[in-house]
Design a protein around this motif. Sequence first.
Motif, PDB file in Angstrom:
ATOM      1  N   ARG A 148     -31.175  71.506  24.122  1.00 58.13           N
ATOM      2  CA  ARG A 148     -32.303  72.430  24.271  1.00 58.13           C
ATOM      3  C   ARG A 148     -33.255  72.017  25.395  1.00 58.13           C
ATOM      4  NH1 ARG A 148     -36.939  72.259  19.918  1.00 58.13           N
ATOM      5  NH2 ARG A 148     -37.325  70.379  21.124  1.00 58.13           N
ATOM      6  N   ASP A 149     -33.624  70.740  25.414  1.00 59.08           N
ATOM      7  CA  ASP A 149     -34.563  70.265  26.422  1.00 59.08           C
ATOM      8  C   ASP A 149     -33.868  69.490  27.538  1.00 59.08           C
ATOM      9  OD1 ASP A 149     -36.566  71.347  24.855  1.00 59.08           O
ATOM     10  OD2 ASP A 149     -36.923  69.479  23.786  1.00 59.08           O
ATOM     11  N   GLY A 150     -32.567  69.659  27.650  1.00 64.27           N
ATOM     12  CA  GLY A 150     -31.789  68.904  28.624  1.00 64.27           C
ATOM     13  C   GLY A 150     -31.707  69.577  29.976  1.00 64.27           C
ATOM     14  N   LYS A 151     -30.594  69.319  30.642  1.00 65.48           N
ATOM     15  CA  LYS A 151     -30.366  69.795  32.000  1.00 65.48           C
ATOM     16  C   LYS A 151     -30.340  71.328  32.050  1.00 65.48           C
ATOM     17  CE  LYS A 151     -27.163  68.830  35.753  1.00 65.48           C
ATOM     18  NZ  LYS A 151     -25.926  68.141  36.105  1.00 65.48           N
ATOM     19  N   PHE A 152     -30.976  71.879  33.072  1.00 68.34           N
ATOM     20  CA  PHE A 152     -30.975  73.321  33.264  1.00 68.34           C
ATOM     21  C   PHE A 152     -30.743  73.648  34.724  1.00 68.34           C
ATOM     22  CE2 PHE A 152     -35.360  71.861  33.428  1.00 68.34           C
ATOM     23  CZ  PHE A 152     -35.823  72.415  34.617  1.00 68.34           C
ATOM     24  N   ARG A 205     -40.675  76.705  28.524  1.00 65.27           N
ATOM     25  CA  ARG A 205     -40.169  77.209  29.784  1.00 65.27           C
ATOM     26  C   ARG A 205     -39.011  78.145  29.456  1.00 65.27           C
ATOM     27  NH1 ARG A 205     -39.225  71.781  33.385  1.00 65.27           N
ATOM     28  NH2 ARG A 205     -41.356  71.495  34.078  1.00 65.27           N
ATOM     29  N   ILE A 206     -38.909  79.227  30.181  1.00 63.59           N
ATOM     30  CA  ILE A 206     -37.747  80.103  30.057  1.00 63.59           C
ATOM     31  C   ILE A 206     -36.793  79.642  31.150  1.00 63.59           C
ATOM     32  CG2 ILE A 206     -36.896  82.468  30.115  1.00 63.59           C
ATOM     33  CD1 ILE A 206     -39.780  83.338  29.361  1.00 63.59           C
ATOM     34  N   VAL A 207     -35.663  79.050  30.733  1.00 66.43           N
ATOM     35  CA  VAL A 207     -34.752  78.425  31.681  1.00 66.43           C
ATOM     36  C   VAL A 207     -33.355  79.032  31.604  1.00 66.43           C
ATOM     37  CG1 VAL A 207     -35.988  76.230  31.630  1.00 66.43           C
ATOM     38  CG2 VAL A 207     -34.063  76.573  30.099  1.00 66.43           C
ATOM     39  N   ARG A 222     -26.724  80.656  29.638  1.00 66.39           N
ATOM     40  CA  ARG A 222     -27.678  81.357  28.786  1.00 66.39           C
ATOM     41  C   ARG A 222     -29.079  81.245  29.365  1.00 66.39           C
ATOM     42  NH1 ARG A 222     -25.452  84.227  24.458  1.00 66.39           N
ATOM     43  NH2 ARG A 222     -27.429  83.971  23.432  1.00 66.39           N
ATOM     44  N   ILE A 223     -29.887  82.263  29.109  1.00 66.65           N
ATOM     45  CA  ILE A 223     -31.306  82.216  29.442  1.00 66.65           C
ATOM     46  C   ILE A 223     -32.003  81.943  28.115  1.00 66.65           C
ATOM     47  CG2 ILE A 223     -33.269  83.490  30.370  1.00 66.65           C
ATOM     48  CD1 ILE A 223     -31.186  85.249  31.856  1.00 66.65           C
ATOM     49  N   ARG A 224     -32.677  80.791  28.015  1.00 65.05           N
ATOM     50  CA  ARG A 224     -33.243  80.382  26.735  1.00 65.05           C
ATOM     51  C   ARG A 224     -34.529  79.603  26.923  1.00 65.05           C
ATOM     52  NH1 ARG A 224     -28.638  75.921  25.291  1.00 65.05           N
ATOM     53  NH2 ARG A 224     -29.331  74.336  26.757  1.00 65.05           N
ATOM     54  N   LEU A 225     -35.146  79.221  25.786  1.00 64.49           N
ATOM     55  CA  LEU A 225     -36.398  78.482  25.809  1.00 64.49           C
ATOM     56  C   LEU A 225     -36.140  76.984  25.787  1.00 64.49           C
ATOM     57  CD1 LEU A 225     -38.464  80.531  23.199  1.00 64.49           C
ATOM     58  CD2 LEU A 225     -38.566  80.684  25.679  1.00 64.49           C
ATOM     59  N   ALA A 226     -36.918  76.240  26.560  1.00 62.49           N
ATOM     60  CA  ALA A 226     -36.903  74.774  26.536  1.00 62.49           C
ATOM     61  C   ALA A 226     -38.330  74.349  26.190  1.00 62.49           C
ATOM     62  CB  ALA A 226     -36.487  74.207  27.884  1.00 62.49           C
ATOM     63  N   ARG A 227     -38.481  73.584  25.128  1.00 60.90           N
ATOM     64  CA  ARG A 227     -39.809  73.235  24.657  1.00 60.90           C
ATOM     65  C   ARG A 227     -40.457  72.129  25.482  1.00 60.90           C
ATOM     66  NH1 ARG A 227     -42.510  72.561  18.855  1.00 60.90           N
ATOM     67  NH2 ARG A 227     -44.248  71.305  19.557  1.00 60.90           N
ATOM     68  N   ARG A 228     -41.733  72.303  25.755  1.00 60.56           N
ATOM     69  CA  ARG A 228     -42.583  71.317  26.412  1.00 60.56           C
ATOM     70  C   ARG A 228     -43.847  71.210  25.563  1.00 60.56           C
ATOM     71  NH1 ARG A 228     -39.520  68.565  29.179  1.00 60.56           N
ATOM     72  NH2 ARG A 228     -39.852  68.689  31.369  1.00 60.56           N
ATOM     73  N   GLY A 229     -44.827  70.487  26.033  1.00 54.59           N
ATOM     74  CA  GLY A 229     -46.083  70.380  25.309  1.00 54.59           C
ATOM     75  C   GLY A 229     -46.077  69.208  24.350  1.00 54.59           C
ATOM     76  N   ARG A 230     -47.064  69.174  23.463  1.00 54.24           N
ATOM     77  CA  ARG A 230     -47.213  68.078  22.517  1.00 54.24           C
ATOM     78  C   ARG A 230     -46.899  68.522  21.106  1.00 54.24           C
ATOM     79  NH1 ARG A 230     -52.836  66.353  25.108  1.00 54.24           N
ATOM     80  NH2 ARG A 230     -53.381  68.490  24.643  1.00 54.24           N
TER      81      ARG A 230
END
Length: 83
Positions: A29-33, A19-21, A4-12
Amino acid sequence: MAVRIRLARRGRKKQPFYRIVVADSEAPRDGKFLDIVGTYDPMQDPAVVTIDNEKLTNWIQKGAKPTETVESLIKKHGAAAAA
């Protein structure tokens, strides 16, 4: 493996940056891509979307499916690979 092409959250906290990963659909969600295709910053006015059209087209041709949110960002950005 469904990709899937999806969003991974970064920031505070209270300041999201995404990031679009390209990732396995079962990965967290924020794991391995597999690859970073672009970024999305909703805190800017207007929101800033940057997409590498070449990478996006390549992954879509390989069978990766964008999520609804990413698909709408691709259409708003005007990426040629919106399929």
